[in-house]
Design a protein around this motif. Structure first.
Motif, PDB file in Angstrom:
ATOM      1  N   UNK A 129      17.501  -8.698   5.557  1.00 33.66           N
ATOM      2  CA  UNK A 129      18.077  -9.448   6.679  1.00 33.66           C
ATOM      3  C   UNK A 129      18.318  -8.602   7.920  1.00 33.66           C
ATOM      4  N   UNK A 130      19.056  -9.173   8.882  1.00 39.18           N
ATOM      5  CA  UNK A 130      19.176  -8.562  10.197  1.00 39.18           C
ATOM      6  C   UNK A 130      20.482  -7.865  10.489  1.00 39.18           C
ATOM      7  N   UNK A 131      21.106  -7.280   9.489  1.00 36.18           N
ATOM      8  CA  UNK A 131      22.410  -6.648   9.718  1.00 36.18           C
ATOM      9  C   UNK A 131      22.295  -5.239  10.306  1.00 36.18           C
ATOM     10  N   UNK A 132      21.104  -4.667  10.278  1.00 44.14           N
ATOM     11  CA  UNK A 132      20.912  -3.339  10.843  1.00 44.14           C
ATOM     12  C   UNK A 132      20.437  -3.401  12.279  1.00 44.14           C
ATOM     13  N   UNK A 133      20.107  -2.217  12.820  1.00 45.05           N
ATOM     14  CA  UNK A 133      19.575  -2.175  14.185  1.00 45.05           C
ATOM     15  C   UNK A 133      18.136  -2.691  14.188  1.00 45.05           C
ATOM     16  N   UNK A 134      17.633  -3.007  15.357  1.00 46.61           N
ATOM     17  CA  UNK A 134      16.281  -3.560  15.478  1.00 46.61           C
ATOM     18  C   UNK A 134      15.234  -2.527  15.074  1.00 46.61           C
ATOM     19  N   UNK A 135      14.111  -3.005  14.571  1.00 45.71           N
ATOM     20  CA  UNK A 135      13.064  -2.086  14.106  1.00 45.71           C
ATOM     21  C   UNK A 135      12.579  -1.108  15.168  1.00 45.71           C
ATOM     22  N   UNK A 136      12.715  -1.464  16.462  1.00 47.07           N
ATOM     23  CA  UNK A 136      12.222  -0.560  17.513  1.00 47.07           C
ATOM     24  C   UNK A 136      12.961   0.778  17.523  1.00 47.07           C
ATOM     25  N   UNK A 137      14.140   0.875  16.888  1.00 48.45           N
ATOM     26  CA  UNK A 137      14.906   2.118  16.867  1.00 48.45           C
ATOM     27  C   UNK A 137      14.452   3.081  15.769  1.00 48.45           C
ATOM     28  N   UNK A 138      13.468   2.686  14.983  1.00 48.46           N
ATOM     29  CA  UNK A 138      12.966   3.546  13.923  1.00 48.46           C
ATOM     30  C   UNK A 138      12.522   4.905  14.433  1.00 48.46           C
ATOM     31  N   UNK A 139      11.851   4.934  15.586  1.00 49.80           N
ATOM     32  CA  UNK A 139      11.338   6.205  16.110  1.00 49.80           C
ATOM     33  C   UNK A 139      12.462   7.182  16.461  1.00 49.80           C
ATOM     34  N   UNK A 140      13.651   6.665  16.680  1.00 50.45           N
ATOM     35  CA  UNK A 140      14.779   7.542  16.998  1.00 50.45           C
ATOM     36  C   UNK A 140      15.342   8.251  15.765  1.00 50.45           C
ATOM     37  N   UNK A 141      15.086   7.645  14.590  1.00 51.42           N
ATOM     38  CA  UNK A 141      15.708   8.233  13.394  1.00 51.42           C
ATOM     39  C   UNK A 141      14.717   8.883  12.428  1.00 51.42           C
ATOM     40  N   UNK A 142      13.429   8.476  12.492  1.00 48.31           N
ATOM     41  CA  UNK A 142      12.469   9.082  11.573  1.00 48.31           C
ATOM     42  C   UNK A 142      12.337  10.576  11.875  1.00 48.31           C
ATOM     43  N   UNK A 143      12.431  11.379  10.823  1.00 49.41           N
ATOM     44  CA  UNK A 143      12.391  12.832  10.980  1.00 49.41           C
ATOM     45  C   UNK A 143      13.761  13.459  11.141  1.00 49.41           C
ATOM     46  N   UNK A 144      14.795  12.620  11.225  1.00 49.94           N
ATOM     47  CA  UNK A 144      16.147  13.134  11.370  1.00 49.94           C
ATOM     48  C   UNK A 144      16.856  13.214  10.032  1.00 49.94           C
ATOM     49  N   UNK A 145      18.076  13.778  10.026  1.00 48.83           N
ATOM     50  CA  UNK A 145      18.882  13.863   8.804  1.00 48.83           C
ATOM     51  C   UNK A 145      20.336  14.034   9.205  1.00 48.83           C
ATOM     52  N   UNK A 146      21.182  14.245   8.182  1.00 51.08           N
ATOM     53  CA  UNK A 146      22.585  14.513   8.472  1.00 51.08           C
ATOM     54  C   UNK A 146      23.516  13.440   7.978  1.00 51.08           C
ATOM     55  N   UNK A 147      22.977  12.371   7.401  1.00 49.58           N
ATOM     56  CA  UNK A 147      23.825  11.313   6.888  1.00 49.58           C
ATOM     57  C   UNK A 147      23.452  10.979   5.455  1.00 49.58           C
ATOM     58  N   UNK A 148      24.465  10.656   4.691  1.00 51.38           N
ATOM     59  CA  UNK A 148      24.215  10.151   3.357  1.00 51.38           C
ATOM     60  C   UNK A 148      24.245   8.623   3.429  1.00 51.38           C
ATOM     61  N   UNK A 149      23.132   8.005   3.012  1.00 52.24           N
ATOM     62  CA  UNK A 149      23.005   6.547   3.140  1.00 52.24           C
ATOM     63  C   UNK A 149      22.568   5.987   1.791  1.00 52.24           C
ATOM     64  N   UNK A 150      23.270   4.980   1.351  1.00 54.57           N
ATOM     65  CA  UNK A 150      22.945   4.360   0.079  1.00 54.57           C
ATOM     66  C   UNK A 150      21.822   3.335   0.237  1.00 54.57           C
ATOM     67  N   UNK A 151      21.040   3.169  -0.814  1.00 58.63           N
ATOM     68  CA  UNK A 151      20.011   2.123  -0.853  1.00 58.63           C
ATOM     69  C   UNK A 151      20.674   0.755  -0.584  1.00 58.63           C
TER      70      UNK A 151
END
Length: 347
Positions: free
Chosen positions: A310-332
């Motif tokens: 569903x749409x509870x996250x940010x829009x797909x266009x923001x993917x390029x801002x986070x791919x290749x990054x790290x620093x957060x623990x995120x659950x499935x």
């Protein structure tokens, strides 16, 4: 007073039920048509005010006989004698309209008819397509200061302009034009309803439709193209007249009124704001979610964060801002939020 301009100002279609000859020669039928038209959603019932003698002369030569079409073989005088609505009925018909809460409208065909309608308190007038070129009649009708609805069937641009000018010379600017194809019945290919928006732009007047075609389609298309008035011939079941073959039964008229009003709703716009229902549906849009558990020292990639519903996250266009990054623990199954965007560190 007539409610036609009140409806036009509200951007609501004004529906005229045209009785014409469909009383079948009986006042009881005429009054029943008024009652049933009102129940079907008509805003107005229209009749015609003439006698055979005010329309033509009783002559048998070739000029006065109809050749071809619905009334093939009729002598004009006999046709109008059969089709007319007796003057002595018309005040009673107007009273029935008032009783039913709808407007009364008539088409006068000579100055005497205008005077008669003034005497019974007519609040608006209709000019028939065939009288579009009778400028003296239009001037006299307009001089009464009531709304004038002008049907433009067969009319050239010059003839339509002449009719408008005739009203304005009398100081009357309460004019509504009706696009009309003066064929009975009118085939769809001859309707040319694209003229409606053009007429509005050319003449800067409200434009409606006098519809002689079969069914509701012409009226629906007309309204979506900007028609503010729809006029349709109506009849009672099992009442025959010279007009019944191209007229619509009251039950069909009731459905047409619904169709026209719904078409008006459907055609509203432009409006790009979200409806309440659309806002509720945005939850089913795609957004960015963690599809695997991600450790704080693990790189975010297209394998562990994807665009899904569903749409509870940010829009797909923001993917390029986070791919290749790290620093957060995120659950499935956890959405990527705007707050996370600012905390993810690019390597």
């Amino acid at each position: 007073m007539s409610h036609i301009f009140e409806k036009i100002e509200k951007n609501e279609p004004y529906m005229i039920a045209e009785m014409s000859a469909n009383h079948g020669g009986r006042i009881e039928n005429a009054l029943e048509l008024v009652r049933q038209s009102a129940a079907a959603g008509a805003d107005c019932v229209k009749i015609q005010t003439y006698t055979a003698d005010s329309m033509t002369i009783d002559c048998n030569n070739q000029y006065f006989r109809i050749q071809g079409g619905l009334w093939d073989g009729y002598k004009l005088y006999d046709l109008y004698k059969e089709a007319g609505t007796p003057y002595e009925w018309q005040g009673r018909i107007k009273e029935e309209c008032e009783k039913c809460g709808i407007d009364f409208l008539s088409t006068p065909f000579d100055d005497h008819a205008v005077d008669f309608l003034e005497n019974i308190g007519a609040e608006a007038y209709k000019i028939a397509s065939f009288e579009l070129v009778d400028i003296p009649l239009i001037e006299y009708t307009a001089s009464k200061g009531k709304p004038v609805i002008i049907s433009t069937g067969m009319g050239s641009l010059e003839e339509i302009e002449d009719a408008i000018d005739a009203c304005r010379r009398m100081g009357n600017n309460q004019i509504v034009l009706l696009k009309c194809c003066s064929e009975y019945p009118a085939p769809w290919k001859d309707m040319h309803l694209g003229n409606i928006p053009d007429m509005k732009q050319r003449f800067h007047l409200p434009v409606g439709l006098s519809d002689h075609s079969a069914g509701s389609l012409g009226a629906v298309v007309g309204v979506t193209l900007g028609a503010c008035v729809v006029e349709k011939h109506v009849k009672l079941p099992d009442v025959e007249s010279v007009d019944s073959k191209f007229s619509m039964e009251i039950s069909e008229f009731a459905q047409m009124v619904k169709d026209v009003r719904n078409a008006k709703l459907i055609a509203k716009g432009p409006d790009y704001t979200l409806t309440v229902g659309e806002k509720a549906s945005t939850v089913f849009r795609r957004s960015l979610f963690a599809v695997k558990d991600i450790k704080s020292d693990e790189q975010i990639s297209r394998e562990n964060v994807r665009s899904i519903r569903p749409g509870y996250g940010v829009k797909p266009k923001y993917g390029e801002r986070i791919y290749g990054g790290c620093g957060l623990e995120i659950k499935k199954g956890e959405p990527i939020t705007e707050d996370m965007l600012n905390k993810i560190k690019k390597q």
